[in-house]
Design a protein around this motif. Structure first.
Motif, PDB file in Angstrom:
ATOM      1  N   MET A  10      27.146   9.759 -43.263  1.00 54.10           N
ATOM      2  CA  MET A  10      28.035  10.100 -44.256  1.00 54.10           C
ATOM      3  C   MET A  10      27.885   9.645 -45.555  1.00 54.10           C
ATOM      4  O   MET A  10      28.260   8.489 -45.806  1.00 54.10           O
ATOM      5  N   LEU A  11      27.922  10.371 -46.617  1.00 55.10           N
ATOM      6  CA  LEU A  11      27.401   9.982 -47.728  1.00 55.10           C
ATOM      7  C   LEU A  11      27.997  11.060 -49.062  1.00 55.10           C
ATOM      8  O   LEU A  11      28.489  12.031 -48.386  1.00 55.10           O
ATOM      9  N   ASP A  12      28.157  10.764 -50.144  1.00 54.73           N
ATOM     10  CA  ASP A  12      27.669   9.590 -51.160  1.00 54.73           C
ATOM     11  C   ASP A  12      28.958   8.660 -51.649  1.00 54.73           C
ATOM     12  O   ASP A  12      29.561   9.035 -52.578  1.00 54.73           O
ATOM     13  N   TYR A  13      29.029   7.795 -50.919  1.00 56.75           N
ATOM     14  CA  TYR A  13      29.972   6.632 -51.390  1.00 56.75           C
ATOM     15  C   TYR A  13      29.431   5.547 -52.234  1.00 56.75           C
ATOM     16  O   TYR A  13      29.630   4.391 -51.577  1.00 56.75           O
ATOM     17  N   ASP A  14      28.908   5.844 -53.308  1.00 60.55           N
ATOM     18  CA  ASP A  14      28.377   4.773 -54.189  1.00 60.55           C
ATOM     19  C   ASP A  14      29.177   4.947 -55.500  1.00 60.55           C
ATOM     20  O   ASP A  14      28.758   4.417 -56.531  1.00 60.55           O
ATOM     21  N   SER A  15      30.615   5.569 -55.651  1.00 62.06           N
ATOM     22  CA  SER A  15      31.397   5.429 -56.570  1.00 62.06           C
ATOM     23  C   SER A  15      32.560   4.978 -56.218  1.00 62.06           C
ATOM     24  O   SER A  15      33.286   5.741 -55.087  1.00 62.06           O
ATOM     25  N   ALA A  16      33.332   4.232 -56.811  1.00 60.41           N
ATOM     26  CA  ALA A  16      35.106   3.865 -56.608  1.00 60.41           C
ATOM     27  C   ALA A  16      35.704   5.066 -56.636  1.00 60.41           C
ATOM     28  O   ALA A  16      36.669   5.319 -55.811  1.00 60.41           O
ATOM     29  N   ALA A  17      35.449   5.800 -57.614  1.00 62.96           N
ATOM     30  CA  ALA A  17      36.225   7.140 -57.932  1.00 62.96           C
ATOM     31  C   ALA A  17      36.153   8.074 -56.736  1.00 62.96           C
ATOM     32  O   ALA A  17      36.852   8.561 -56.331  1.00 62.96           O
ATOM     33  N   TRP A  18      34.745   8.288 -56.599  1.00 61.72           N
ATOM     34  CA  TRP A  18      34.453   9.346 -55.337  1.00 61.72           C
ATOM     35  C   TRP A  18      35.282   8.805 -53.956  1.00 61.72           C
ATOM     36  O   TRP A  18      35.529   9.387 -53.247  1.00 61.72           O
ATOM     37  N   LEU A  19      35.046   7.450 -53.774  1.00 61.19           N
ATOM     38  CA  LEU A  19      35.419   6.693 -52.565  1.00 61.19           C
ATOM     39  C   LEU A  19      37.032   7.149 -52.463  1.00 61.19           C
ATOM     40  O   LEU A  19      37.630   7.356 -51.371  1.00 61.19           O
ATOM     41  N   ALA A  20      37.629   6.579 -53.631  1.00 60.68           N
ATOM     42  CA  ALA A  20      39.215   6.716 -53.597  1.00 60.68           C
ATOM     43  C   ALA A  20      39.637   8.040 -53.174  1.00 60.68           C
ATOM     44  O   ALA A  20      40.701   8.501 -52.701  1.00 60.68           O
ATOM     45  N   GLN A  21      38.834   9.081 -53.949  1.00 62.51           N
ATOM     46  CA  GLN A  21      39.240  10.431 -53.771  1.00 62.51           C
ATOM     47  C   GLN A  21      38.730  11.304 -52.402  1.00 62.51           C
ATOM     48  O   GLN A  21      39.605  11.755 -51.716  1.00 62.51           O
ATOM     49  N   ALA A  22      37.474  11.197 -52.137  1.00 63.27           N
ATOM     50  CA  ALA A  22      37.005  12.078 -51.301  1.00 63.27           C
ATOM     51  C   ALA A  22      36.818  11.250 -50.063  1.00 63.27           C
ATOM     52  O   ALA A  22      37.073  11.727 -48.971  1.00 63.27           O
ATOM     53  N   TYR A  23      36.697   9.940 -49.914  1.00 62.16           N
ATOM     54  CA  TYR A  23      36.253   9.385 -48.619  1.00 62.16           C
ATOM     55  C   TYR A  23      37.627   9.349 -48.014  1.00 62.16           C
ATOM     56  O   TYR A  23      37.678   9.525 -46.750  1.00 62.16           O
ATOM     57  N   ALA A  24      38.444   9.047 -48.732  1.00 58.76           N
ATOM     58  CA  ALA A  24      39.983   8.704 -47.946  1.00 58.76           C
ATOM     59  C   ALA A  24      40.495  10.067 -47.169  1.00 58.76           C
ATOM     60  O   ALA A  24      40.751   9.956 -46.224  1.00 58.76           O
ATOM     61  N   PHE A  25      40.193  11.265 -47.873  1.00 58.07           N
ATOM     62  CA  PHE A  25      40.679  12.414 -47.283  1.00 58.07           C
ATOM     63  C   PHE A  25      39.530  12.635 -46.244  1.00 58.07           C
ATOM     64  O   PHE A  25      40.137  13.259 -44.877  1.00 58.07           O
ATOM     65  N   ILE A  26      38.472  12.418 -46.181  1.00 63.10           N
ATOM     66  CA  ILE A  26      37.624  12.640 -45.074  1.00 63.10           C
ATOM     67  C   ILE A  26      37.877  11.819 -43.831  1.00 63.10           C
ATOM     68  O   ILE A  26      37.553  12.079 -42.954  1.00 63.10           O
ATOM     69  N   TRP A  27      37.990  10.284 -44.593  1.00 68.40           N
ATOM     70  CA  TRP A  27      38.400   9.552 -43.390  1.00 68.40           C
ATOM     71  C   TRP A  27      39.595   9.823 -42.542  1.00 68.40           C
ATOM     72  O   TRP A  27      39.544   9.468 -41.218  1.00 68.40           O
ATOM     73  N   ASN A  28      40.423  10.515 -43.001  1.00 67.43           N
ATOM     74  CA  ASN A  28      41.691  11.004 -42.127  1.00 67.43           C
ATOM     75  C   ASN A  28      41.421  12.236 -41.412  1.00 67.43           C
ATOM     76  O   ASN A  28      42.253  12.672 -40.922  1.00 67.43           O
ATOM     77  N   ASP A  29      40.165  12.811 -41.410  1.00 74.69           N
ATOM     78  CA  ASP A  29      40.027  14.094 -40.550  1.00 74.69           C
ATOM     79  C   ASP A  29      40.396  13.713 -39.237  1.00 74.69           C
ATOM     80  O   ASP A  29      40.147  12.733 -38.474  1.00 74.69           O
ATOM     81  N   PRO A  30      41.119  14.768 -38.684  1.00 75.67           N
ATOM     82  CA  PRO A  30      41.702  14.477 -37.152  1.00 75.67           C
ATOM     83  C   PRO A  30      40.368  14.446 -36.255  1.00 75.67           C
ATOM     84  O   PRO A  30      40.643  13.793 -35.109  1.00 75.67           O
ATOM     85  N   ASN A  31      39.305  14.813 -36.546  1.00 83.37           N
ATOM     86  CA  ASN A  31      38.174  14.900 -35.537  1.00 83.37           C
ATOM     87  C   ASN A  31      37.249  13.661 -35.604  1.00 83.37           C
ATOM     88  O   ASN A  31      36.190  13.615 -35.140  1.00 83.37           O
ATOM     89  N   ARG A  32      37.548  12.806 -36.724  1.00 86.88           N
ATOM     90  CA  ARG A  32      36.707  11.261 -36.777  1.00 86.88           C
ATOM     91  C   ARG A  32      36.975  10.746 -35.451  1.00 86.88           C
ATOM     92  O   ARG A  32      37.971  10.656 -34.918  1.00 86.88           O
TER      93      ARG A  32
END
Length: 630
Positions: free
Chosen positions: A405-427
């Motif tokens: 699961m990528l591309d989390y090499d940016s704090a801006a991307w991580l704060a925006q995208a990763y947080a949303f994807i991390w809370n996915d109910p199927n994780r």
């Protein structure tokens, strides 16, 4: 293409944050919450809106140095909104503000004052500002120089203007005590001697401004020598392409990202990395002046560090509007032959050769407000991942698959995208390797604290490329773009502190770019940092299998976020059939949600129930590969 630029060619997006973790609050402290949406969306436009955003980002950096005092609301959750995901709060900044105000979190006990009035906020903090630094819109690079000065001298960076209706004019009328401390207008001409130095002009007013800043702030130790900020300067976009307004999308110009870098006195710049062409925004400069100026910044910073420190550069090449042959619109004039991915890799190569990792805020997800607040969120000394799963036995009739699961090499991307994807109910329903560069914990520590508090047994946290985005081939040996001594020792020393803190033993996706095959020196570094396994971009860069006791694997495919579950199902089927039984598949999933993967896998199992494949956790995937690969 295998790059971060490829990812952003597929999106111009933003995402929502997460919730979990624990922090200490600043008890009974006042916090002003400024909602910038009315000001930037309706009250002001074009240059004046730009100037408001730039001034507020700088003001945040100055007043939030010691503790949170000013929080800004502006950025939307563009990824969620544009992809049609249901979300409770469409504003990213408002979500984070509410999250941080929950019980036991850092803003829980703050006394909140809410306002939409920019002038009220400047009035509130005017006595903490030492005056103004005026930048010259005829030399747009001075906007970045002004940001460097703002951090060092606690000034507001403002576009100099004689127009009474300009932001500068109105600011001076309202706050006459905020005098002009430094005026950069009419100072840099690209001729003669660079003012207040003994340096000959480069022939570029743009680059002369940066060399002046090097002399005054970098060499003297007034600004940071370990933190750089690469964000697009104040150029009017109509000079680059005829279609847009003077400025487009204030959230993605990095104006609000500046708060963190100003708080930490970073050196700001916006330069092409190429030395074989003139910069597209300065076509009359002597060929290569931008690239040489960039190298001068990096060289002088390393000299300050006695060539014994790893530096961080926030930001990214603005490939969509500068320095590449990408056409912003059909009417955009092409001024260079260099392509976007090529330019990304070259910039990364240059940084790596000068001991610098990237926190890569790239196009579409550039915006990250309030990191000057987030920086105060305490992290634990040590985080632990789940115990390693039980080993599996190799089956020659089964195809083994790893989803990274990528591309989390940016704090801006991580704060925006990763947080949303991390809370996915199927994780948690299938094993996933999450590649997150640990240097991002400096700007978004709350994300790290949250993910380690909510790991499932199927989640494993690795790094993306390394400590930050870096090319390991250029840390030692022939460094090509620099003459610096070997940097492997202190890179390892620095990286290990972060890897150990977050219990990381896997590198998800190494990019060697133009450097091709991994060098033996690079393999040594990667094996030492990541005994759990190392993933590589495709392109004949390393042999799959064991190297120095560690398993290495090149990727098979990129799956971008717009792939449907049906598309994922068919792609997975294609690769399993192509590779055959007993083989290993490593898939790079670019901002893909767990739901997309879970549904894709289920569709394939339903369609071909006799197809033998297994989605493995990273530990078993690399362990099996190490044991059976030739």
């Amino acid at each position: 293409m295998h790059s971060k630029t490829l990812s952003t060619l597929l999106l111009m997006i933003a995402v929502i944050p997460i919730g979990s973790g624990h922090t200490n609050s600043f008890e009974s402290k006042p916090l002003t919450v400024l909602d910038l949406r009315p000001a930037l969306n309706s009250v002001y436009s074009d240059s004046k809106a730009y100037d408001v955003a730039k001034a507020i980002g700088a003001l945040q950096g100055v007043v939030n140095r010691e503790r949170p005092r000013l929080f800004v609301i502006y950025l939307p959750n563009r990824m969620a909104l544009e992809r049609g995901f249901p979300i409770e709060e469409p504003c990213l900044d408002l979500y984070w503000c509410r999250w941080l105000r929950e019980e036991d979190r850092i803003l829980a006990d703050c006394e909140i004052h809410e306002t939409t009035d920019v002038w009220e906020v400047i009035d509130q903090f005017q006595h903490e500002i030492q005056g103004l630094v005026l930048w010259d819109e005829e030399v747009p690079s001075t906007s970045n120089v002004a940001s460097t000065i703002a951090g060092v001298e606690s000034l507001l960076p403002v576009r100099g203007s004689v127009d009474e209706d300009s932001f500068h004019g109105e600011l001076q009328k309202r706050f006459p005590s905020l005098g002009v401390r430094i005026d950069l207008r009419d100072r840099f001409t690209g001729r003669g001697i660079i003012p207040e130095t003994n340096l000959d002009s480069t022939g570029s007013a743009k680059c002369d401004a940066y060399l002046w800043a090097i002399e005054k702030y970098l060499k003297t130790g007034l600004c940071s020598s370990t933190l750089l900020a690469y964000y697009i300067d104040g150029i009017d976009w109509r000079e680059l392409t005829p279609d847009p307004p003077p400025y487009l999308d204030y959230g993605n110009l990095g104006l609000l990202n500046a708060d963190y870098y100003i708080a930490r006195k970073a050196f700001f710049f916006d330069l092409s990395p190429w030395t074989d062409v003139s910069a597209t925004d300065d076509p009359n400069q002597p060929i290569g002046t931008d690239g040489r100026t960039l190298r001068t910044i990096l060289l002088e910073a390393n000299r300050r560090n006695e060539n014994q420190a790893i530096m961080t550069c926030g930001g990214f090449v603005p490939w969509w509007i500068k320095y590449t042959n990408f056409k912003f619109s059909s009417n955009t004039e092409i001024r260079t032959h260099h392509e976007p991915v090529e330019t990304e890799w070259h910039f990364s190569d240059v940084l790596s050769a000068y001991n610098t990792v990237m926190d890569a805020d790239a196009a579409g997800l550039i915006g990250l407000a309030n990191a000057s607040v987030f920086q105060h969120i305490p992290l634990r000394e040590k985080y632990e991942q789940n115990p390693l799963p039980e080993p599996v036995e190799y089956d020659a009739d089964t195809t083994y698959v790893l989803f990274a699961m990528l591309d989390y090499d940016s704090a801006a991307w991580l704060a925006q995208a990763y947080a949303f994807i991390w809370n996915d109910p199927n994780r948690g329903k299938i094993p996933l390797l999450w590649g997150i560069n640990p240097i991002l914990s400096e700007r978004v520590p709350m994300v790290f604290d949250s993910i380690f508090s909510t790991l499932t047994e199927n989640d494993r946290i690795g790094c993306d490329e390394g400590l930050g985005y870096i090319n390991p081939n250029l840390l030692g040996g022939d460094r090509r773009h620099s003459d610096l001594p070997d940097g492997r020792g202190f890179y390892l020393k620095t990286a290990k502190k972060y890897f150990e803190r977050f219990d990381i033993d896997t590198t998800a996706f190494v990019i060697t770019g133009h450097e091709g095959k991994a060098t033996e020196e690079a393999i040594e570094i990667l094996a030492e940092l990541s005994p759990g396994g190392v993933g590589f971009q495709a392109g004949d860069r390393i042999r799959d299998g064991e190297h120095q006791g560690v398993a290495f694997k090149q990727q098979e495919a990129d799956w971008p976020l717009h792939f449907s579950s049906e598309k994922i199902s068919k792609e997975l089927e294609h690769w399993i059939d192509r590779k055959g039984p007993g083989e290993f598949l490593f898939i790079r999933c670019i901002l893909v949600t767990p739901t997309q993967l879970v549904e894709g896998v289920d569709l394939l199992r339903t369609r071909r129930s006799n197809l033998k494949f297994e989605i493995l956790d990273a530990h078993n995937f690399y362990d099996l590969l190490r044991r059976v690969a030739p």
